[in-house]
Enzyme design. Structure first.
Site, PDB file in Angstrom:
ATOM      1  N   TRP A 191      -0.309   3.772   8.096  1.00  0.00           N
ATOM      2  CA  TRP A 191      -1.731   3.414   8.016  1.00  0.00           C
ATOM      3  C   TRP A 191      -1.954   2.366   6.922  1.00  0.00           C
ATOM      4  CZ3 TRP A 191      -4.920   3.883   3.746  1.00  0.00           C
ATOM      5  CH2 TRP A 191      -6.291   3.712   3.959  1.00  0.00           C
ATOM      6  N   HIS A 192      -1.144   2.468   5.837  1.00  0.00           N
ATOM      7  CA  HIS A 192      -1.339   1.558   4.703  1.00  0.00           C
ATOM      8  C   HIS A 192      -1.045   0.110   5.067  1.00  0.00           C
ATOM      9  CE1 HIS A 192      -1.248   5.286   2.349  1.00  0.00           C
ATOM     10  NE2 HIS A 192      -1.989   4.619   1.489  1.00  0.00           N
ATOM     11  N   GLY A 193      -0.095  -0.114   5.949  1.00  0.00           N
ATOM     12  CA  GLY A 193       0.202  -1.503   6.271  1.00  0.00           C
ATOM     13  C   GLY A 193       1.370  -1.642   7.208  1.00  0.00           C
TER      14      GLY A 193
END
Lengths: 377, 486
Positions: B319-321
């Site tokens: 989700w972060h990247g």
């Protein structure tokens, strides 16, 4: 809501008071590491010096105090000049005036001769925000003049509001020490110093070629390389001449506030038996439109102008230049001697004396003499 | 617009004043306008993405509310999920899939690269929107009939670009309530904003100097310097993201709205499980509610439970990247949680203890242990790519120690001596930990709740001290929040 606003104002006043106390625990030079280092050295034995040179990089990089002292004392030994160079890069004229007053107030009885190099006036952009070097000298006494002068200097109405706005914002940053706490700690930890910046002679002069040797691949090396190209030199000389031709006869001075500040400074110096000389170095850029009309308002006995490139062709020769705006150490030697000669002339004029025969000799011979003395040393 | 900018300093009082000056029935319009202005200060055209998400989810919600047919409701929910995740995939993950997964398989050649700028906060507002349609589908939340209120919920400026990720059933009623100006709310909000700015501008941005010095030059650093920089990064990211959330919560509080706390003194956790109950709480609960529980949650065979746990953390990492470093971040955290689950099941009595009298010592050791565990995935989180991360790990053991350089030569251009900045950083970290510890032992109350209970002198000492700290020691160079990129 009223209670909240009052409490908020009270908080701002308390924080302001704490910040003002903190500022007063530091020397007036705290915001600029080079100036602070110079003042630190100077204040070790201020009684040694009777002359201070204040200005921007054109003072810092161009005038070697020991050479200047020798040249002046050789002709006027009675002056017994012992000078210290307080020039720092990117200094503006109001900042120089501030520095000069602070220095004179520090040891008023010692100082007999002062030189102030006219540089940038009140130019200010967004890129200058939050930089303590640019704003540490703002105070309650000079902020009104800075706002007025910047209003006068700007042409468009947007800038007439925007630039004083940036100065005012910076003033608030300064009085609240915003983002400058690290410098406060650094100052009190005795680490707010840049020892090399006072130069090998420890008199505040530090040529650009000497500094480049510290970091042979840094920014200075790049600036130096740009000037090695002949087309750059040609451009520089042409541009200097164009600017001189365009502005040297300008009579209307848009910077009345700064003019008044300089005239007040002259009066202050006269009242305290201090001889003052203003200097205008060769500068690129459109600053001449402000600086030439400004210096034209100052009586001749108080000013030296190097703005005309054809009057000093040796200052435009490639072997004497470091970059587009500065001389190298060889150029600085030449400049210091010319400056010494002009300085004595102005002092003589202020004293109502005739120029002694010794200084009417060819400038080149003085230069050669000094160079040979330096070489022998 | 970032919270630690002059622009925001002007925006905030105007926004709050306008909010209270506007009649209640028009506040939704004001808040939505302000929110779009807030977002458009970054890149105006990307506001269309939020408007698109808002419109799609609003329509899907309304359509679901019109029918009891489960199939039709499911269809509208899937449309919403598909549109939101599609947008997220296009802007955030497409190039990663193209060049890190499809291209190495050698099936397609000369694949095009889409040079799209990642919209700020896209992961936050798409997750918030998805939660709305899923909740409407599950009957947990009513569909919002008023498009203006719904647009205000999706774009609400304090939490638009970096959370907390709110749920519609919690947030919408609060946004719709008529709040008159309250001195207490305003004061508590202001304290929270002050605290958040202190964490961000004084601590996080200062630590960034040292973290960058190591992580941007992985080949030139080694030994304890890497461990030190990683510790500092762990504190930096907490102060950066936690600081953002404090400011967001404080701003909302000034308008009378309570946002969900996203951090509860995470570095005082005594187990990795507890850490994830205290760190980025709204994301953890989102993934738990919309992924982990639908996958069976804890009511599945142990092997599946292990997989679910690990998968949940891996998704949170991703989700972060779109980078292997973030996947590794999640995978490693997932591994730690799996180990914790195994210990809880098979070795429930295996606990560190030096006896009841030495419980504080045990606690300190456990906290330090958990802090260090969380630093391992942080190495991946902070590294530019996976190669750098492994170089950095290797250099801890093989490269000569560069701690001296880190402390004395990190500040750019020698503007301010590094060692001074380092000492100042340690001083403020100490203050942070003392205050966080006090909040922790007082049942995790928030800073504003803690301060307003104190006597007048203590309250004012806090206001003056932290205003001076913030004014004097804020790093004034431009810096954005780390979590803006997510």
């Amino acid at each position: 809501m009223k209670k909240l606003i009052l409490k908020f104002l009270l908080l701002l006043i308390i924080v302001l008071a704490i910040s003002q106390v903190a500022i007063n625990t530091m020397p007036f030079t705290w915001g600029n590491q080079r100036l602070n280092t110079k003042f630190n050295e100077y204040s070790k034995a201020p009684e040694q010096y009777n002359a201070v040179l204040v200005g921007a990089s054109t003072t810092y990089r161009h005038i070697n105090p020991s050479q200047f002292d020798s040249a002046v004392n050789a002709i006027r030994p009675d002056l017994n000049i012992k000078s210290f160079n307080f020039g720092i890069p990117a200094n503006r004229t109001p900042q120089s005036v501030y520095t000069l007053y602070e220095l004179m107030n520090f040891k008023k009885d010692n100082i007999k001769y002062v030189v102030l190099d006219l540089s940038e006036l009140t130019k200010m952009g967004v890129e200058n925000l939050h930089k303590k070097e640019m704003i540490f000298w703002y105070n309650w006494n000079n902020i009104d003049d800075i706002l007025e002068a910047s209003y006068e200097s700007e042409k468009s109405w947007g800038n007439k509001i925007g630039v004083p706005g940036l100065h005012l914002f910076s003033f608030f940053e300064k009085i609240y020490l915003i983002g400058m706490g690290s410098s406060f700690v650094e100052q009190h930890a005795g680490k707010n110093l840049q020892p090399l910046s006072i130069g090998t002679g420890k008199n505040g002069f530090y040529s650009l070629d000497q500094e480049m040797q510290e970091d042979p691949e840094g920014d200075l090396a790049q600036r130096y390389e740009v000037l090695r190209r002949q087309d750059t030199i040609d451009y520089r000389t042409k541009r200097c001449q164009e600017l001189w031709d365009k502005y040297h006869t300008a009579e209307k001075n848009p910077n009345k506030t700064i003019e008044d500040n300089l005239k007040e400074l002259i009066k202050y110096c006269e009242a305290n038996d201090i001889k003052i000389v203003f200097m205008l170095s060769q500068r690129l850029g459109d600053r001449y439109q402000y600086l030439l009309p400004l210096i034209n308002q100052i009586p001749e006995k108080y000013q030296i102008s190097f703005a005309n490139p054809s009057e000093y062709p040796m200052l435009n020769e490639r072997e004497n230049l470091f970059d587009l705006a500065h001389l190298n150490s060889g150029g600085a030697k030449i400049f210091t001697d010319i400056f010494a000669k002009e300085f004595i002339e102005r002092i003589n004029m202020q004293e109502g004396r005739q120029t002694p025969p010794a200084i009417t000799q060819d400038t080149n011979s003085i230069i050669q003499d000094t160079l040979s003395v330096d070489a022998a040393l | 617009m970032v919270f630690n900018s002059l622009h925001f300093l002007i925006f905030l009082p105007i926004a709050i004043a306008l909010y209270y000056a506007t009649p209640y029935k028009w506040r939704w319009l004001l808040l939505t306008t302000l929110s779009y202005y807030f977002y458009m200060c970054w890149k105006a055209e990307y506001a269309f993405l939020i408007a698109f998400s808002t419109t799609v989810d609003y329509v899907c919600g309304i359509q679901m509310s019109k029918t009891d047919d489960k199939r039709k409701r499911k269809k509208w929910m899937l449309i919403s999920i598909f549109m939101n995740l599609g947008q997220l995939f296009l802007f955030k993950y497409l190039n990663f899939f193209t060049f890190s997964i499809i291209e190495p398989l050698n099936i397609f050649h000369n694949l095009p690269e889409f040079k799209l700028l990642l919209p700020v906060g896209i992961s936050f507002y798409t997750f918030q929107s998805i939660s709305y349609t899923v909740d409407v589908y599950n009957g947990k939340a009513p569909a919002e009939k008023h498009f203006g209120y719904f647009a205000m919920f999706v774009s609400y400026w304090p939490q638009l670009v970096a959370g907390p990720i709110e749920r519609s059933w919690y947030m919408l009623p609060r946004l719709k309530t008529n709040h008159d100006f309250s001195y207490d709310n305003f004061r508590e909000g202001l304290i929270r904003v002050l605290w958040g700015l202190f964490k961000k501008a004084v601590i996080a941005d200062r630590l960034a100097i040292f973290v960058r010095a190591v992580y941007q030059n992985p080949d030139d650093n080694g030994g304890f310097a890497i461990i030190l920089a990683t510790w500092l990064f762990a504190i930096q990211v907490y102060c950066d993201f936690g600081g953002y959330c404090d400011i967001a919560i404080g701003c909302a509080k000034m308008m009378g709205h309570n946002l969900t706390d996203n951090f509860k003194t995470p570095y005082f956790s005594k187990s990795i499980t507890e850490f994830w109950q205290r760190w980025h709480i709204t994301l953890t609960s989102w993934v738990r509610d919309y992924l982990y529980i639908p996958m069976g949650g804890s009511r599945v065979p142990f092997g599946r439970l292990i997989f679910n746990t690990w998968f949940m953390l891996a998704v949170m990492g991703f989700w972060h990247g779109a980078n292997w470093t973030f996947i590794m971040f999640g995978v490693i955290h997932g591994f730690f949680l799996v180990v914790a689950r195994i210990r809880e099941k098979f070795y429930p009595n295996l606990k560190l203890s030096f006896g009841k009298n030495l419980q504080p010592v045990t606690n300190i050791i456990l906290m330090f242990w958990v802090f260090n565990l969380t630093c391992i995935p942080d190495i991946f989180f902070c590294s530019k790519d996976i190669g750098d991360a492994f170089t950095i790990i290797g250099n801890i053991f093989t490269h000569p120690d560069t701690t001296y350089n880190l402390i004395f030569n990190s500040a750019p251009n020698g503007a301010v001596t590094s060692s001074i900045e380092f000492v100042i950083s340690l001083f403020f970290i100490l203050i942070l930990f003392i205050i966080d510890y006090n909040l922790h032992i007082n049942n995790d109350i928030t800073i504003d709740q803690a301060i307003v209970k104190r006597p007048l002198v203590t309250r004012w000492a806090f206001y003056v001290a932290f205003t001076v700290f913030l004014a004097w020691f804020a790093v004034t160079s431009d810096s954005i929040f780390i979590y803006f990129q997510f």
